[in-house]
Every structure is written in C-alpha cells, then in structure tokens.
Scaffold this active site. Structure first.
Site, PDB file in Angstrom:
ATOM      1  N   GLY A  14       0.822  -1.201   0.000  1.00  0.00           N
ATOM      2  CA  GLY A  14       0.000   0.000   0.000  1.00  0.00           C
ATOM      3  C   GLY A  14       0.854   1.248   0.000  1.00  0.00           C
ATOM      4  CD  GLN A  55       3.156   5.951   2.555  1.00  0.00           C
ATOM      5  OE1 GLN A  55       2.227   5.423   1.968  1.00  0.00           O
ATOM      6  NE2 GLN A  55       4.105   5.236   3.143  1.00  0.00           N
ATOM      7  CB  CYS A  81       4.634   2.350   7.360  1.00  0.00           C
ATOM      8  SG  CYS A  81       4.221   3.859   6.460  1.00  0.00           S
ATOM      9  CG  LEU A  82       6.561   1.145   1.415  1.00  0.00           C
ATOM     10  CD1 LEU A  82       5.885   1.394   0.074  1.00  0.00           C
ATOM     11  CD2 LEU A  82       7.842   0.345   1.231  1.00  0.00           C
ATOM     12  CG  HIS A  89      -1.170   1.561   7.042  1.00  0.00           C
ATOM     13  ND1 HIS A  89      -0.270   1.125   7.996  1.00  0.00           N
ATOM     14  CD2 HIS A  89      -0.433   2.333   6.192  1.00  0.00           C
ATOM     15  CE1 HIS A  89       0.927   1.626   7.749  1.00  0.00           C
ATOM     16  NE2 HIS A  89       0.861   2.364   6.655  1.00  0.00           N
ATOM     17  CD  GLU A  90      -1.183   2.576   2.492  1.00  0.00           C
ATOM     18  OE1 GLU A  90      -0.710   3.733   2.433  1.00  0.00           O
ATOM     19  OE2 GLU A  90      -0.518   1.596   2.870  1.00  0.00           O
ATOM     20  CG  HIS A  96       0.002   7.116   5.130  1.00  0.00           C
ATOM     21  ND1 HIS A  96       1.106   7.538   5.839  1.00  0.00           N
ATOM     22  CD2 HIS A  96       0.182   5.785   4.919  1.00  0.00           C
ATOM     23  CE1 HIS A  96       1.917   6.491   6.040  1.00  0.00           C
ATOM     24  NE2 HIS A  96       1.372   5.416   5.500  1.00  0.00           N
TER      25      HIS A  96
END
Ligand code: QAP
Ligand code: CO
Length: 170
Positions: A46, A51, A91-92, A133-134, A137
């Site tokens: 994701g 991000q 998470c990235l 989660h996304e 963000h």
C-alpha cells in the site's frame, strides 16, 4: 512511468492533511500509475500520495501474492464494521519497523477510480487493514501513532540516526 521518492518518519510533511481530488484528468492517472510502480518496486502492499509528498486524497493498495490486483482509490471514505483485530503492520515511511496495531477486519469503501467513476465495495482481512492504514496517511496519521510513546520515540531516534548517516554519505 516513474519511481517516486518516499518521505520517511519523522518528516513533518507526513503530517499534512491531503485535499480531495476535484479534477480527474491525465495527471491523476499518471499519479496513480507512478504510485503503483513505486509500491511494487519497494515492494509494498500500500502507498498513499502523502508519502510521496503529494497532498491529495489518492491511495493504492495491492495485497495479492503476484502484484496482479492494483486498487487505485481516490477520495476514499470508509465505514468501519466487523470486529477489531491486531495485525503486525509496517510502512514504507517507517522502514525496518513493525508493530501490532488494532483495526477493523471489515469495512465498506466508497471512492472514485482514476476515471472518476464512483466505486463502492466491501473489504476484509489484510486488504481492509491496509486500506485503513493508507487512509490514515491522508489525514497525516501513521501506524506509530497507535503504539506507546516510548516505542515511537525509539523508532524516531533510530531513523534520525540513519537519516543523518545517509546525509553525511550524500
Ligand atoms: C501498509 O506497508 C501495511 O519496513 C503497507 O523495510 C503494512 O507496504 C498495512 C515495507 C502491513 C498492513 C500491514 C516496509 C517495505 C512495506 C518496510 C507496506 C520495509 C520495506 C510496507
Ligand atoms: Co504507511
């Protein structure tokens, strides 16, 4: 297609609230494609526009085994149902750290695709967790906000150190 740079915690730009997309044009399609490419390259399941320092309400998600099912969701709105379940998230933007987070295991998603067509569907399990989660963000929220202050501070210090090292090496 292009690979995009991913902001890392504790970058303050990860705290910005994303604005709704009003115009569905070629730029939005390109943004979605570049985000999917960047997510696959990582590899991740994701990615939110926040991000990559684009503060518009766009997320991409693909929880398939073989990168065969990219979901591109614009202006997503969630209705949380089902039960809360714990899952070890990463998470990235927080590379190398994983912690248990409690989220709903069933959600209803209302969004638009990159052509501006309205979508509504139900999502469960890992896909539902990833979408939650996304979407966080887009409101400037990170999974580390759900863990203890002590753990979050430790992660921040370790990443600060890594970022300083990287800056020194250029
Ligand atoms: C969000 O995260 C997610 O630390 C997506 O070194 C993750 O794709 C939601 C990644 C798990 C639910 C469960 C993380 C790649 C990818 C790292 C990701 C890393 C390399 C994270
Ligand atoms: Co993330």
């Amino acid at each position: 297609m292009a690979l995009l740079d991913i902001l890392e915690f504790p970058d303050p730009r990860l705290r910005k609230k994303a604005k709704r997309v009003e115009v569905f044009d070629e730029r939005i399609k390109q943004l979605c494609d570049d985000m999917v490419e960047t997510m696959y390259e990582a590899p991740g399941i994701g990615l939110a526009a926040t991000q990559i320092n684009v503060h518009e309400r766009v997320i991409v998600v693909d929880v398939s085994e073989d990168q065969s099912n990219p979901l591109k969701l614009i202006n997503p709105e969630l209705t949380l149902t089902g039960e809360k379940m714990d899952y070890q998230e990463g998470c990235l933007s927080v590379p190398g750290f994983y912690e248990q987070v409690s989220r709903y295991d069933k959600i209803t998603v209302k969004a638009f695709n990159e052509k501006g067509e309205a979508l509504e569907f139900e999502s469960t399990e890992l896909e539902a967790i990833c979408i939650q989660h996304e979407c966080d963000h887009l409101d400037g929220k990170l999974f580390v906000d759900y863990i203890s202050n002590l753990k979050r501070t430790r992660i921040r210090k370790k990443l600060d150190k890594i970022h300083k090292e990287q800056a020194r090496q250029g």
